[in-house]
Design a protein around this motif. Structure first.
Motif, PDB file in Angstrom:
ATOM      1  N   ASP A 124      15.346  -9.320  -8.568  1.00 65.21           N
ATOM      2  CA  ASP A 124      16.088  -8.323  -7.781  1.00 65.21           C
ATOM      3  C   ASP A 124      15.305  -8.142  -6.489  1.00 65.21           C
ATOM      4  OD1 ASP A 124      17.583  -6.223  -6.795  1.00 65.21           O
ATOM      5  OD2 ASP A 124      16.517  -4.720  -7.992  1.00 65.21           O
ATOM      6  N   ASP A 126      16.694  -7.872  -3.340  1.00 62.79           N
ATOM      7  CA  ASP A 126      17.403  -7.203  -2.252  1.00 62.79           C
ATOM      8  C   ASP A 126      18.158  -5.992  -2.773  1.00 62.79           C
ATOM      9  OD1 ASP A 126      18.159  -6.901   0.384  1.00 62.79           O
ATOM     10  OD2 ASP A 126      19.953  -8.147   0.191  1.00 62.79           O
ATOM     11  N   ASN A 127      18.493  -5.116  -1.846  1.00 61.46           N
ATOM     12  CA  ASN A 127      19.348  -3.963  -2.138  1.00 61.46           C
ATOM     13  C   ASN A 127      20.559  -4.053  -1.223  1.00 61.46           C
ATOM     14  OD1 ASN A 127      17.514  -2.732  -3.980  1.00 61.46           O
ATOM     15  ND2 ASN A 127      16.279  -2.100  -2.214  1.00 61.46           N
ATOM     16  N   ASP A 133      24.086  -7.455  -1.030  1.00 60.57           N
ATOM     17  CA  ASP A 133      22.991  -7.750  -1.953  1.00 60.57           C
ATOM     18  C   ASP A 133      22.798  -9.267  -1.962  1.00 60.57           C
ATOM     19  OD1 ASP A 133      21.000  -6.949  -3.695  1.00 60.57           O
ATOM     20  OD2 ASP A 133      22.249  -7.231  -5.468  1.00 60.57           O
ATOM     21  N   GLU A 135      20.855 -12.279  -3.205  1.00 57.80           N
ATOM     22  CA  GLU A 135      19.951 -12.830  -4.227  1.00 57.80           C
ATOM     23  C   GLU A 135      20.156 -14.344  -4.263  1.00 57.80           C
ATOM     24  OE1 GLU A 135      17.899 -10.782  -5.556  1.00 57.80           O
ATOM     25  OE2 GLU A 135      18.826  -8.810  -5.391  1.00 57.80           O
ATOM     26  N   ASP A 196      23.989  -2.817  -6.705  1.00 60.75           N
ATOM     27  CA  ASP A 196      22.727  -3.560  -6.659  1.00 60.75           C
ATOM     28  C   ASP A 196      22.670  -4.435  -7.914  1.00 60.75           C
ATOM     29  OD1 ASP A 196      20.264  -4.486  -5.967  1.00 60.75           O
ATOM     30  OD2 ASP A 196      19.171  -2.698  -6.636  1.00 60.75           O
ATOM     31  N   TYR A 197      22.483  -5.741  -7.699  1.00 62.84           N
ATOM     32  CA  TYR A 197      22.490  -6.686  -8.818  1.00 62.84           C
ATOM     33  C   TYR A 197      21.117  -7.311  -9.002  1.00 62.84           C
ATOM     34  CZ  TYR A 197      27.590  -6.468  -8.530  1.00 62.84           C
ATOM     35  OH  TYR A 197      28.885  -6.041  -8.527  1.00 62.84           O
TER      36      TYR A 197
HETATM   37 CA   LIG Z   1      19.647  -6.752  -5.861  1.00 67.47          CA
END
Ligand SMILES: [Ca+2]
Ligand SMILES: [Ca+2]
Length: 210
Positions: A124, A126-127, A133, A135, A196-197
């Protein structure tokens, strides 16, 4: 004073040899009930909810009701039933009643069923506070050069707060692939904001790698 080049060989076999290559079936999957718009057993949703449990290129799909009856016996009009998309029965297509509840399974090459998958840790990086997001696999490799195998077979994407599979969120992906990673852009979402993933990748286990 040379030395031999490094050669590789392959053999052409009679068609019946290839046709007889061993295959296997996945488990049965039943992710939906027909209480809403119909019974949606799509491959993308099934993969999202069962990462690594369905091969990347299924050879066949097999559908039956959850009680084991054939599709033909139900009289339902089926919208989609194929190995690339999965299965969809829409209640709006039925002249009488609604769709039955179906389950599906997929035929895969035997290797898929016998070779174990090893998962990386969760990433994880990034936000979604910026454009989305991000990734992506290339960014994750930069962050953790040795943590991800050269050729990931599967990707698993869930929300960081509730571990909800991406395919169950209703959000739209920009990139969603084991070889490219995952990107959700805020601009593609109805609410203009991605969840957020976190992601992880399914790899061939090291002792089984070529
Ligand atoms: Ca993320
Ligand atoms: Ca079902």
């Amino acid at each position: 004073m040379g030395k031999c080049r490094d050669y590789r060989v392959r053999f052409q076999c009679p068609r019946r040899f290839c046709a007889a290559r061993p295959k296997c079936w996945t488990a049965w999957f039943d992710r939906d009930n027909p209480s809403g718009t119909g019974d949606w057993e799509t491959l993308i949703a099934l993969r999202g909810e069962n990462p690594g449990k369905i091969c990347n290129n299924p050879l066949q799909i097999h559908v039956q009701t959850t009680s084991g009856a054939s599709v033909a016996s139900t009289g339902n009009v089926i919208a989609v039933s194929d190995k690339n998309t999965g299965f969809i029965c829409k209640n709006s297509n039925q002249t009488q009643g609604s769709c039955k509840d179906y389950r599906v399974r997929f035929q895969c090459p035997l290797d898929f069923c016998i070779l174990p998958v090893c998962w990386t840790k969760w990433y994880d990086r990034d936000n979604p506070s910026g454009t989305g997001d991000w990734e992506s696999l290339s960014d994750l490799r930069r962050q953790d050069p040795k943590g991800i195998c050269d050729r990931p077979l599967y990707i698993d994407v869930v929300t960081t707060d509730t571990n909800t599979p991406f395919t169950s969120t209703g959000q739209t992906h920009y990139v969603y692939s084991p070889t490219q990673g995952f990107v959700c852009r805020n601009q593609d979402q109805a609410g203009r904001r991605c969840h957020d993933y976190k992601v992880r990748f399914g790899c061939p286990c090291p002792c089984f790698s070529p």
